[in-house]
Motif scaffolding. Structure first.
Motif, PDB file in Angstrom:
ATOM      1  N   ARG A 100       0.807  -1.217   0.000  1.00 19.60           N
ATOM      2  CA  ARG A 100       0.000   0.000   0.000  1.00 19.60           C
ATOM      3  C   ARG A 100       0.845   1.274   0.000  1.00 19.60           C
ATOM      4  N   SER A 101       1.901   1.303   0.829  1.00 18.99           N
ATOM      5  CA  SER A 101       2.675   2.539   0.980  1.00 18.99           C
ATOM      6  C   SER A 101       4.118   2.393   0.525  1.00 18.99           C
ATOM      7  N   ALA A 102       4.474   1.264  -0.090  1.00 13.89           N
ATOM      8  CA  ALA A 102       5.861   1.078  -0.536  1.00 13.89           C
ATOM      9  C   ALA A 102       6.161   2.005  -1.709  1.00 13.89           C
ATOM     10  N   PRO A 103       7.401   2.510  -1.819  1.00 15.35           N
ATOM     11  CA  PRO A 103       7.783   3.277  -3.006  1.00 15.35           C
ATOM     12  C   PRO A 103       7.547   2.457  -4.276  1.00 15.35           C
ATOM     13  N   LEU A 104       7.314   3.132  -5.390  1.00 16.28           N
ATOM     14  CA  LEU A 104       6.932   2.439  -6.619  1.00 16.28           C
ATOM     15  C   LEU A 104       7.966   1.393  -7.031  1.00 16.28           C
ATOM     16  N   ASP A 105       9.244   1.744  -7.012  1.00 18.36           N
ATOM     17  CA  ASP A 105      10.280   0.789  -7.410  1.00 18.36           C
ATOM     18  C   ASP A 105      10.274  -0.436  -6.501  1.00 18.36           C
ATOM     19  N   ILE A 159      -5.708   1.209  -5.093  1.00 17.46           N
ATOM     20  CA  ILE A 159      -5.139   1.716  -3.844  1.00 17.46           C
ATOM     21  C   ILE A 159      -3.982   2.664  -4.122  1.00 17.46           C
ATOM     22  N   ARG A 160      -3.120   2.282  -5.044  1.00 17.20           N
ATOM     23  CA  ARG A 160      -1.945   3.105  -5.349  1.00 17.20           C
ATOM     24  C   ARG A 160      -2.311   4.392  -6.084  1.00 17.20           C
ATOM     25  N   PHE A 161      -3.352   4.328  -6.903  1.00 22.98           N
ATOM     26  CA  PHE A 161      -3.737   5.473  -7.722  1.00 22.98           C
ATOM     27  C   PHE A 161      -5.229   5.765  -7.513  1.00 22.98           C
ATOM     28  N   PRO A 162      -5.603   6.285  -6.350  1.00 18.45           N
ATOM     29  CA  PRO A 162      -7.016   6.476  -6.018  1.00 18.45           C
ATOM     30  C   PRO A 162      -7.720   7.484  -6.925  1.00 18.45           C
ATOM     31  N   GLU A 163      -6.952   8.292  -7.657  1.00 20.96           N
ATOM     32  CA  GLU A 163      -7.563   9.291  -8.532  1.00 20.96           C
ATOM     33  C   GLU A 163      -8.098   8.681  -9.820  1.00 20.96           C
ATOM     34  N   LEU A 164      -7.737   7.433 -10.113  1.00 20.91           N
ATOM     35  CA  LEU A 164      -8.159   6.809 -11.363  1.00 20.91           C
ATOM     36  C   LEU A 164      -9.600   6.336 -11.277  1.00 20.91           C
ATOM     37  N   SER A 212       4.271   4.911 -13.946  1.00 23.97           N
ATOM     38  CA  SER A 212       4.588   6.308 -13.598  1.00 23.97           C
ATOM     39  C   SER A 212       3.674   7.270 -14.329  1.00 23.97           C
ATOM     40  N   GLY A 213       3.178   6.848 -15.474  1.00 24.16           N
ATOM     41  CA  GLY A 213       2.274   7.709 -16.242  1.00 24.16           C
ATOM     42  C   GLY A 213       0.813   7.428 -15.977  1.00 24.16           C
ATOM     43  N   ALA A 214       0.549   6.536 -15.017  1.00 28.03           N
ATOM     44  CA  ALA A 214      -0.845   6.166 -14.728  1.00 28.03           C
ATOM     45  C   ALA A 214      -1.604   7.322 -14.103  1.00 28.03           C
TER      46      ALA A 214
END
Length: 214
Positions: A100-105, A159-164, A212-214
């Motif tokens: 949930r909160s891990a950096p993307l890489d 979860i990672r991109f709640p704006e989608l 990254s572009g999501a």
């Protein structure tokens, strides 16, 4: 289950022997499915034959046909096994609370590593289901596996991109899965060591660029 497979474990006249006969039948099915995984991995699905699978299992073709009518049914049974085994790998790779909160890489590395390990340990999976050109006969067999994976990845993306929005979440999850499916055969085929490690890095890089572009 086909009628042939069901009849292999049907109740005999003496009820006490039912569990023993069922156990023998299940062992034989597992033996055939394991042999099929090896044959599919070596020959590919299209060139594999039930005779070759029977030989690898150490049984006669007639014994094989007591449980499976054709190789499509064997592939379906193998898919059922992979649903369970890959499900365990997915549980490790796609634990939503951990990621949930891990950096993307870090998130991508945590997702990719168990999936690579699973595919390396199950070469028959690559031959059947980790290929972009899925044979039509296997589409139905692999559907439950793909559905489970898609739902888990959609949960992670949301979860990672709640704006989608919902449609974008679905599309992002689908494309991410297809990226992994397309590159996994290259990773499995690469020589163990630096070359394989480099291919894994490339997969992570492609996923990162896309997400990254999501």
């Amino acid at each position: 289950m086909t009628e042939a497979r069901e009849s292999a474990t049907a109740a005999p006249e003496h009820g006490r022997s039912v569990p023993r006969r069922q156990e023998r039948g299940q062992r034989r099915i597992a033996q055939i499915v394991s042999a099929a995984a090896e044959v599919f991995a070596e020959s590919g699905y299209e060139d594999a034959t039930t005779n070759a699978i029977a030989r690898r299992a150490g049984i006669s073709p007639g014994s094989l046909y007591q449980f499976f009518s054709n190789k499509d049914e064997i592939a379906a049974a193998l898919a059922e096994r992979y649903v369970v085994e890959l499900g365990a790998a997915q549980e490790e790779a796609l634990d939503l609370e951990t990621l949930r909160s891990a950096p993307l890489d870090e998130m991508i590395a945590m997702i990719v590593a168990p999936l690579v390990e699973f595919n390396l340990a199950n070469r028959g999976f690559k031959a059947l289901f980790a290929r972009p050109d899925m044979p039509a006969a296997l589409t139905e067999a692999v559907a439950p596996l793909h559905a489970a994976l898609l739902e888990r990845v959609k949960g992670l993306v949301s979860i990672r991109f709640p704006e989608l929005t919902g449609d974008v979440v679905d599309r992002t999850a689908t494309v991410s899965i297809q990226i992994v499916r397309a590159m996994m055969p290259l990773i499995v085929a690469a020589d163990e060591g630096p070359e394989r490690d480099a291919m894994v890095v490339e997969l992570r890089r492609v996923l990162r660029a896309y997400l990254s572009g999501a």
